[in-house]
Design a protein around this motif. Sequence first.
Motif, mmCIF file in Angstrom:
data_model
loop_
_atom_site.group_PDB
_atom_site.id
_atom_site.type_symbol
_atom_site.label_atom_id
_atom_site.label_comp_id
_atom_site.label_asym_id
_atom_site.label_seq_id
_atom_site.Cartn_x
_atom_site.Cartn_y
_atom_site.Cartn_z
ATOM 1 N N PRO A 277 -3.783 4.086 -11.625
ATOM 2 C CA PRO A 277 -4.528 2.902 -12.084
ATOM 3 C C PRO A 277 -3.794 2.116 -13.155
ATOM 4 C CG PRO A 277 -5.444 4.899 -13.052
ATOM 5 C CD PRO A 277 -4.441 5.345 -12.043
ATOM 6 N N ALA A 278 -2.848 2.750 -13.824
ATOM 7 C CA ALA A 278 -2.143 2.075 -14.913
ATOM 8 C C ALA A 278 -0.907 1.326 -14.444
ATOM 9 C CB ALA A 278 -1.732 3.089 -15.979
ATOM 10 N N ILE A 279 -0.490 1.551 -13.192
ATOM 11 C CA ILE A 279 0.708 0.894 -12.667
ATOM 12 C C ILE A 279 0.298 -0.232 -11.728
ATOM 13 C CG2 ILE A 279 2.719 1.189 -11.158
ATOM 14 C CD1 ILE A 279 3.139 3.911 -12.284
ATOM 15 N N SER A 280 0.913 -1.391 -11.900
ATOM 16 C CA SER A 280 0.641 -2.514 -11.003
ATOM 17 C C SER A 280 1.878 -2.785 -10.150
ATOM 18 C CB SER A 280 0.262 -3.776 -11.793
ATOM 19 O OG SER A 280 1.349 -4.246 -12.548
ATOM 20 N N VAL A 281 1.642 -3.006 -8.862
ATOM 21 C CA VAL A 281 2.706 -3.377 -7.926
ATOM 22 C C VAL A 281 2.394 -4.808 -7.497
ATOM 23 C CG1 VAL A 281 3.828 -2.855 -5.736
ATOM 24 C CG2 VAL A 281 2.942 -0.989 -7.159
ATOM 25 N N GLN A 282 3.233 -5.751 -7.934
ATOM 26 C CA GLN A 282 2.946 -7.170 -7.715
ATOM 27 C C GLN A 282 4.086 -7.849 -6.973
ATOM 28 O OE1 GLN A 282 2.363 -8.054 -12.005
ATOM 29 N NE2 GLN A 282 0.343 -8.807 -11.409
ATOM 30 N N ASP A 283 3.736 -8.676 -5.976
ATOM 31 C CA ASP A 283 4.748 -9.549 -5.395
ATOM 32 C C ASP A 283 4.795 -10.847 -6.214
ATOM 33 O OD1 ASP A 283 2.644 -11.227 -4.557
ATOM 34 O OD2 ASP A 283 2.488 -10.181 -2.642
ATOM 35 N N LYS A 284 5.661 -11.772 -5.809
ATOM 36 C CA LYS A 284 5.820 -13.000 -6.610
ATOM 37 C C LYS A 284 4.520 -13.796 -6.686
ATOM 38 C CE LYS A 284 9.707 -13.997 -4.381
ATOM 39 N NZ LYS A 284 10.952 -14.650 -3.933
ATOM 40 N N LYS A 285 3.755 -13.788 -5.610
ATOM 41 C CA LYS A 285 2.480 -14.504 -5.610
ATOM 42 C C LYS A 285 1.495 -13.850 -6.576
ATOM 43 C CE LYS A 285 -1.063 -16.418 -2.529
ATOM 44 N NZ LYS A 285 -2.161 -16.056 -3.422
ATOM 45 N N ASP A 286 1.497 -12.515 -6.626
ATOM 46 C CA ASP A 286 0.613 -11.812 -7.561
ATOM 47 C C ASP A 286 0.965 -12.161 -9.003
ATOM 48 O OD1 ASP A 286 -0.745 -10.512 -5.524
ATOM 49 O OD2 ASP A 286 0.645 -8.818 -5.504
ATOM 50 N N ASP B 57 0.835 -1.208 0.000
ATOM 51 C CA ASP B 57 0.000 0.000 0.000
ATOM 52 C C ASP B 57 0.866 1.253 0.000
ATOM 53 O OD1 ASP B 57 -2.259 -1.533 0.017
ATOM 54 O OD2 ASP B 57 -2.596 -1.380 2.191
ATOM 55 N N SER B 58 1.978 1.189 0.721
ATOM 56 C CA SER B 58 2.888 2.329 0.785
ATOM 57 C C SER B 58 3.485 2.623 -0.592
ATOM 58 C CB SER B 58 3.995 2.045 1.802
ATOM 59 O OG SER B 58 4.942 3.073 1.808
ATOM 60 N N LEU B 59 3.868 1.566 -1.321
ATOM 61 C CA LEU B 59 4.414 1.747 -2.665
ATOM 62 C C LEU B 59 3.353 2.305 -3.620
ATOM 63 C CD1 LEU B 59 6.533 -1.531 -3.118
ATOM 64 C CD2 LEU B 59 7.405 0.799 -2.913
ATOM 65 N N VAL B 60 2.164 1.758 -3.538
ATOM 66 C CA VAL B 60 1.075 2.223 -4.415
ATOM 67 C C VAL B 60 0.791 3.694 -4.161
ATOM 68 C CG1 VAL B 60 -1.395 2.002 -4.900
ATOM 69 C CG2 VAL B 60 0.019 -0.048 -4.695
ATOM 70 N N LYS B 61 0.739 4.069 -2.889
ATOM 71 C CA LYS B 61 0.451 5.468 -2.534
ATOM 72 C C LYS B 61 1.585 6.377 -2.983
ATOM 73 C CE LYS B 61 -1.899 5.980 1.123
ATOM 74 N NZ LYS B 61 -2.365 6.012 2.547
ATOM 75 N N ALA B 62 2.817 5.914 -2.857
ATOM 76 C CA ALA B 62 3.956 6.730 -3.262
ATOM 77 C C ALA B 62 3.954 6.992 -4.764
ATOM 78 C CB ALA B 62 5.261 6.027 -2.862
ATOM 79 N N LEU B 63 3.369 6.066 -5.534
ATOM 80 C CA LEU B 63 3.296 6.221 -6.986
ATOM 81 C C LEU B 63 2.001 6.910 -7.422
ATOM 82 C CD1 LEU B 63 4.748 2.744 -8.031
ATOM 83 C CD2 LEU B 63 5.895 4.970 -8.086
ATOM 84 N N GLY B 64 1.276 7.508 -6.450
ATOM 85 C CA GLY B 64 0.120 8.330 -6.777
ATOM 86 C C GLY B 64 -1.168 7.572 -7.015
ATOM 87 N N ASP B 65 -1.306 6.357 -6.461
ATOM 88 C CA ASP B 65 -2.516 5.542 -6.696
ATOM 89 C C ASP B 65 -2.817 5.467 -8.189
ATOM 90 O OD1 ASP B 65 -3.138 4.783 -4.079
ATOM 91 O OD2 ASP B 65 -4.024 6.738 -3.673
#
Length: 844
Positions: free
Chosen positions: A692-701, A682-690
Motif C-alpha cells: 500500500p505504500a508503493i505507487s506504480v505510476q505511468d506518465k498519465k498517472d 497489475d503485474s508490477l504491483v503484484k510482484a512488489l507484494g501489493d
Amino acid sequence: MFRTALRNVLAHKARLLMTTLAVMLGVAFVSGTLVFTSTISDALQSSAQKGYDSVDVAIQPHRSDSAAGNPGAAPGLSNKLLDKAGKVPGAASATGSVSGFTAVADKHGKLIGNGFSTLGGNYYPGTDGKDARYPLRDGAAPQRAGEIALDARTADLAGYRVGDTVRISVDGPVREEKLTGVFTTDDGAVSAGGSLALFDTATAQRLLGTPGTFDEIDVKAAPGTSQHALKTAVDAILPHNAAEATTGKQLADDQAEQIAKGMEGMKTGLLAFAGIALFVGVFIIANTFTMLVAQRTKELALLRAVGASRRQVTRSVLIEACVVGAVAAVVGLAAGIGIGAALRALMNGTGATVPDGPLVVSPSTVLTALAVGIVVTVLAAWLPGRRAAKIPPVAAMNSVHAAATTKSLVVRNTIGALFAGAGTAAVLVATGMDDGKALMGLGAVLLLIGVFILTPLLSRPLIALASPVLRMFGISGKLARQNAVRNPRRTAATASALMVGLTLITGLTVIAGSVQKGIDKMATDALKADYIVSMAGKTPLSPDVAKKIGTLDEVTASSPLRNSPARIGSATEYLTGVNGKDFGKLTRLDFTSGGLSGLRGDAAVVDADTAKEKGWRVGSHVPVTFEDGKKGALTVSGVYEGNEMIKGIILDNGVLAPHQKHASDMQVMVKTQAGVSDSTKDSLVKALGDNPAISVQDKKDVSDGIAQTINLMLNMLYGLLAMAVIVAVLGVVNTLAMSVFERSQEIGMLRAIGLDRSGIKRMVRLESLVISLFGGVLGIGLGVFFGWAAGELISGSLGTYELVLPWGRMGLFLALAALVGVLAALWPARRAARLNMLAAIKAE
C-alpha cells in the motif's frame, strides 16, 4: 449634527442593509480566520507541550557537519551515551528514541494516514516495564521482531484488535506483523491524521536507523533538579561536536514557534482573500453613500442654509458610516466566531483532525474585527461625505444637484489612463525580467486601479455593443440600456465589484491550466520510461525494490534514482546515482555537449545551469568529498538542459554506492516489453507484494496526480473567492434597489403611459444583466492578461510552459456573471413592478 446622523441611519435602515451585509461578510472572514488559526495553533502547541512533559533534557546528534567535513547525516547516539545520560547527577531516567517512516495498511490494503505522517518508533520500557510516552490501552508492548503496537486512533480507524496481523512497510518490502498492543498518545502528527507504529527497540534500530544507535535520548530530571542544572550535567558527558543537549522547555518553545510560523502562511492566505472581499465591499459602501447623498441633496443643502458648516455635513455622513461599520463589525465578529468553529469541525470531518482544545477568541481578534469594520466603512464613505459638504445652500431650491462637470470627467479619465498605462508598462517590463514578481504585482495593482477609474468611460461603448440584443426586448430593452449608462459612475462602481472577483478567478484558471499543460509536456518530453515506482510521502525506497524489478521478465530496462550529499568545493551538492547502462533508455535528455553514452566509471553528466554556475564543460575534472568523507574526482562527460523532473549531477551507482552506509532510492524508472497497460501495471504491483505504500505510476498517472493537486488548490481558491462574488452580488442588489427608489416617479409615469408590470420587471432585470456582464467581460479580459503575464515569469523556471486559454471555463464565468445579474435583480424588479403608479408619480 450627531442626532441628525443617527436619525438618518434609522430612517434609511433598508437602504443600508446591503452595505451592512457586505462589511459584515468581510469582517466575518477576517475574524473567522483569526479565530480558526488561533484555535488550531493553540491546540497544536498544547499537544506539543504535553509531548515534552516527560522530557527535561533531550540529547540529539549535532546538526552541523562543518567540523567533521562530512556532508552526510550526523551519526546516531550510542547505547554507551544512553547509559551515561541515565547516571548523570540529577537524572532520574534516560530513554532512547528511534523514529522513521512506517506505512500501515488497513484491512482492505489501503494506506492509513497521508503518507507524510505515517511514522514508526520504539517502545522503550523503564524499570517498571512501561514507556511513559505511550500508555497501553489494550494488550502488551512489542518485545521481539514480528510484533508491533499501534496508536489507538489508527487501530480503531482500521478495525484492528490485539492479535490481528498487520501489513506494514518501512522502506519498500511488505512485512506482516502481529499486533500485540494498542496505546494512547499526544503526538501531534497522530492527532493531525497520521499513524504511529511501535517496535521493540532492537527491531526499530534495525529497520528505522542503525543497530545500537538512537536518534534522540530523553533525560528525566530527579525531583528538585531543574532543567537548566540537568542540561549542565549532561553537557559534561557529550562527545565534542557529535551531540548537543536542549532543555524540554526550549524544545517545546521551538516547537510552538514552528507551529506559529506554519500557521502564518495559512493565516496570511486566508486574510488575503478576506481583504479582497473587503476591497470589493468598498465599492458597495462608496456607491451606497454616494446615492444616499444624491437623494438627500435638498436636506443637506437646507442644513447648509440654516448654518451647518461643510465640516459638520461631512462629519454627519462619517458618523452614519461609523454607526453602520460598528454594527456590521459586531455582527461580523459573532459570525466569524461561528466560522472559526465550523472550519475546525470541517477539518475534523475530513479526517485531518486536530487535538482537542478550547475555541480561542483573543482580545486582538475582537479589536481587529471592530477596527476593520469601522475603518473600512468610514474610509469608503469619506469621498461621498466630502461631496455632500460641497452642496451649495442654493441647491435647496432644486430637486437634483448638478451632475458631474465635463472638466471633472476629463480629469478622472486622464488619471485613469495614466494609472492603466503605467500598470500595463510595468507588467510588460516584468515579463522580461528574471525576477519580476514585485514589479508585476505593482503593475497589476496600478492597472486594476486604472481600469476602475476608466470604467465610466468604458461603460458606454461596451454596453452599446449589447444594443442589438436589447432591442429584441422592445421598449424594456431600450430603457434598460439607457438606464445602465445614465449614471456611468454608479454603473462603474457596481460592475467593478464583480470585475475584481472574476479577474482573480480567471487569472488563476489560466495559470493553473497552462502549468498543467507544461507539466504534461515535460513528462512526455523527458521520460521514455513506462512507469515510475516510488514510496508514499517521498520516503526513500529500499534497494531491494529496484533489484526485484530488475529480475522481472517483462522489464527490459530499469534504473533507480539515488540521492547522496557530497561536498564540491565549499558547498554541499546532491549527486544522483543511476543505472548508467539503462538510463539512456529511460530518459530523453537534450544535451548541449557530450552525451549519456559515456556514463560509466567516474563520468558524470551535469545540467546546463549547474555547469554554467561552476564553470564546468565536457572534460572538466571535479574533486568530490563523498558522503562517507572519502575523496574522489568526477569527469564531466555531458551537459544537458535540466528540467523540474531531471536535473543536477548524475553518475553511475557503481561509483556512488560504495560511499553510502545506508543506500536508498527516491524512485525507480521502469520500461517494459508490453509498454503501458493495465495488465503490466497489475503485474508490477503484484510482484512488489501489493504494497500500500508503493505507487506504480505511468506518465498519465503522474500527470493526473499533479492535475488533481492543482485542481484541489484551484477549487479551494474558487471557494475563497466566492466571498468576493457574493459581496459583488450584494452590490448589484443594492444599486438596483436604490436606483428603483430614485426612479420611483419615472417608473410611475411609465406605468401610467402603458408599460405593464412584466415590462417594468424586464427593464430592471435587463439593466442588472447588462451591468453584470459588463463587469464580467472586464474581469475575464484582465484575468487573461494577468494570467499570460504571470505565465511569462513561470516559463523561466518551467521550460515547457505553454499558455492555455480555458474557453469552456471562461464561458462558464461569463454565464456566472449573467446569473449574478438575474438573481440580483429579482427583489428590485419585484419592488419596481409593485409600485403604486399614482403614489410614485407624486414621489419627490
